[in-house]
Each structure stands twice: as C-alpha cells, then as structure tokens.
Design a protein around this motif. Structure first.
Motif, PDB file in Angstrom:
ATOM      1  N   LYS A 205       0.875  -1.158   0.000  1.00  0.00           N
ATOM      2  CA  LYS A 205       0.000   0.000   0.000  1.00  0.00           C
ATOM      3  C   LYS A 205       0.916   1.212   0.000  1.00  0.00           C
ATOM      4  O   LYS A 205       1.623   1.478   0.963  1.00  0.00           O
ATOM      5  CB  LYS A 205      -0.924  -0.002   1.209  1.00  0.00           C
ATOM      6  CG  LYS A 205      -2.047  -1.017   1.071  1.00  0.00           C
ATOM      7  CD  LYS A 205      -3.140  -0.800   2.095  1.00  0.00           C
ATOM      8  CE  LYS A 205      -4.310  -1.742   1.832  1.00  0.00           C
ATOM      9  NZ  LYS A 205      -5.416  -1.532   2.791  1.00  0.00           N
ATOM     10  N   THR A 223      -3.339   7.099  -0.070  1.00  0.00           N
ATOM     11  CA  THR A 223      -2.843   5.729  -0.013  1.00  0.00           C
ATOM     12  C   THR A 223      -3.420   4.927  -1.172  1.00  0.00           C
ATOM     13  O   THR A 223      -4.643   4.898  -1.365  1.00  0.00           O
ATOM     14  CB  THR A 223      -3.216   5.064   1.312  1.00  0.00           C
ATOM     15  OG1 THR A 223      -2.625   5.818   2.387  1.00  0.00           O
ATOM     16  CG2 THR A 223      -2.678   3.640   1.389  1.00  0.00           C
ATOM     17  N   ASP A 225      -3.536   1.174  -3.113  1.00  0.00           N
ATOM     18  CA  ASP A 225      -3.330  -0.262  -2.956  1.00  0.00           C
ATOM     19  C   ASP A 225      -2.870  -0.836  -4.290  1.00  0.00           C
ATOM     20  O   ASP A 225      -3.648  -0.967  -5.229  1.00  0.00           O
ATOM     21  CB  ASP A 225      -4.641  -0.912  -2.502  1.00  0.00           C
ATOM     22  CG  ASP A 225      -4.477  -2.377  -2.154  1.00  0.00           C
ATOM     23  OD1 ASP A 225      -3.383  -2.936  -2.393  1.00  0.00           O
ATOM     24  OD2 ASP A 225      -5.444  -2.979  -1.672  1.00  0.00           O
TER      25      ASP A 225
END
Length: 230
Positions: A205, A223, A225
């Motif tokens: 991540k 953030t 992924d």
C-alpha cells in the motif's frame, strides 16, 4: 507519453477487475493484458489505479483514502471550501498510477485498432521511452491554479512501508492545461518513480504525499493499494 483523459480512466479503474501491480513483465502476465485490450476476456484487467479526490457534499468519494500527512485543519478546510482557491490554493482532484502493464495495454489497443495482432514476444521487445522495470508513473490532475507557472511549486513524493520518502526522478506536464473564465488553471502533471528501489512491492500500500503551491503547512497523503491493478 500517453495523454490521459482522467475522467474516462476513473471509470475504467472502477469497473475493471484487477491483478496486482507487476514490477517486471514476463510472458505469463503480458498475455492477459493483451487479451484484455482485444476484449477477449470475460472481465477486463485494470492496468491503472485512479483515485478521485473531488469533494462532493462535504465529503471525499468512498475509497479515496486521503488524510493529512501534515496540518491538523487542512482536510477540514478542504472539505468545507473545496473551491476557495484564492484563500487555500489549488486542489488535486485526481491521482492515477500506472506501470509497464499500461504501456502494453495501449500498445495492444493500437494494434487492435489497425487490425494487427500483437504477440507476446513483440509486446516484450524493448522500445524507446519504455518505462523501466519496477517504475511507476503518478498522474496528478489539479484545478484552481492562479497561474500556469505555479504548477512548478507542487511537490509529490512516494512513501513505502518503511517510511522512506522517495522523490520523483522526472516530472512532465500533460497537454491538457486550460485556463477557465476566472483565470484559474486546470491540468495534469506526471511524476516518475523508481518504486522497486524505494522498497515498493506488488502487494504494497503505497502512500503518495502531495504538497500544493499554497503557502501553508498542509501536506496530503493518498494511499494507493497496488494489489488493485496490474
């Protein structure tokens, strides 16, 4: 360099099924990407990850995964007055990450559109301008800049799981910059990162830190992924 229409990309990223980001492409993971570009798969493969940062009704979109890296009231101010550019500066409105797989997808689409068949072997051949193994592009669309030159003040870095900050080794401007009737500029920039060297893996991540041109302590963290796209 690929010119992005980020609204369309956002829709693609949300609708496509995904595989984990591949730092290195090989015969096994290139074939599904080509098949996806030719619409041979029941579900398309996403070769990018697009994060919508537009504020609507005082909230960020679900899944935007944004928080303040620095500045206690920065997010509250953004949510309360997202278009108050004169006071708070411009705003990032979209972040899109791509790697080598997206280049293969575009190459396959171009071949498809000219009635050619792209083989795995030809897709893997070295090409001028090809993104190196383990590298990522980060396209950032912003709106509300007071002048076109102010885009130079933007600072975008990535942070891996160990907390290490890595600056882009290259930055470029996408050819979508426009000035609105109020004299404010909207457009996109692209940042290039050696993600593998920074310690980023296919299941990471990844934090993208963004500082705008505003004279403030605000630094935003988005953030992403990497398991959500190829």
């Amino acid at each position: 360099m690929r010119t992005l229409h980020l609204t369309a990309l956002s829709l693609l990223a949300l609708s496509a099924s995904a595989l984990a980001w591949a730092p290195k492409l090989d015969t096994q993971n290139v074939k599904p990407i080509i098949d996806s570009a030719y619409d041979r798969l029941p579900d398309p493969i996403s070769t990018l990850l697009s994060v919508d940062l537009n504020v609507k009704d005082g909230k960020f979109p679900d899944g935007s995964a944004i928080k303040a890296f620095r500045g206690d009231t920065c997010l509250a101010t953004w949510l309360a007055a997202p278009t108050d550019y004169a006071k708070s500066g411009s705003r990032p409105v979209n972040l899109t990450l791509t790697g080598q797989a997206d280049e293969i997808f575009v190459l396959a689409q171009q071949a498809r559109d000219t009635f050619s068949n792209l083989s795995v072997e030809n897709a893997l051949k070295p090409r001028d301008g090809m993104l190196p193994e383990g590298h990522l592009r980060a396209y950032l669309k912003i709106t509300g800049l007071g002048s076109e030159k102010q885009r130079n003040a933007y600072d975008v870095v990535i942070r891996a799981a160990d907390g290490k900050l890595t600056k882009a080794y290259r930055r470029a401007f996408v050819s979508d910059w426009q000035k609105d009737d109020a004299g404010r500029w909207t457009g996109s920039m692209v940042y290039y990162f050696d993600a593998a060297k920074a310690g980023v893996t296919a299941t990471s991540k990844l934090d993208v830190l963004i500082r705008t041109e505003a004279d403030s302590d605000c630094v935003y963290q988005v953030t992403a992924d990497l398991a959500r796209f190829n």
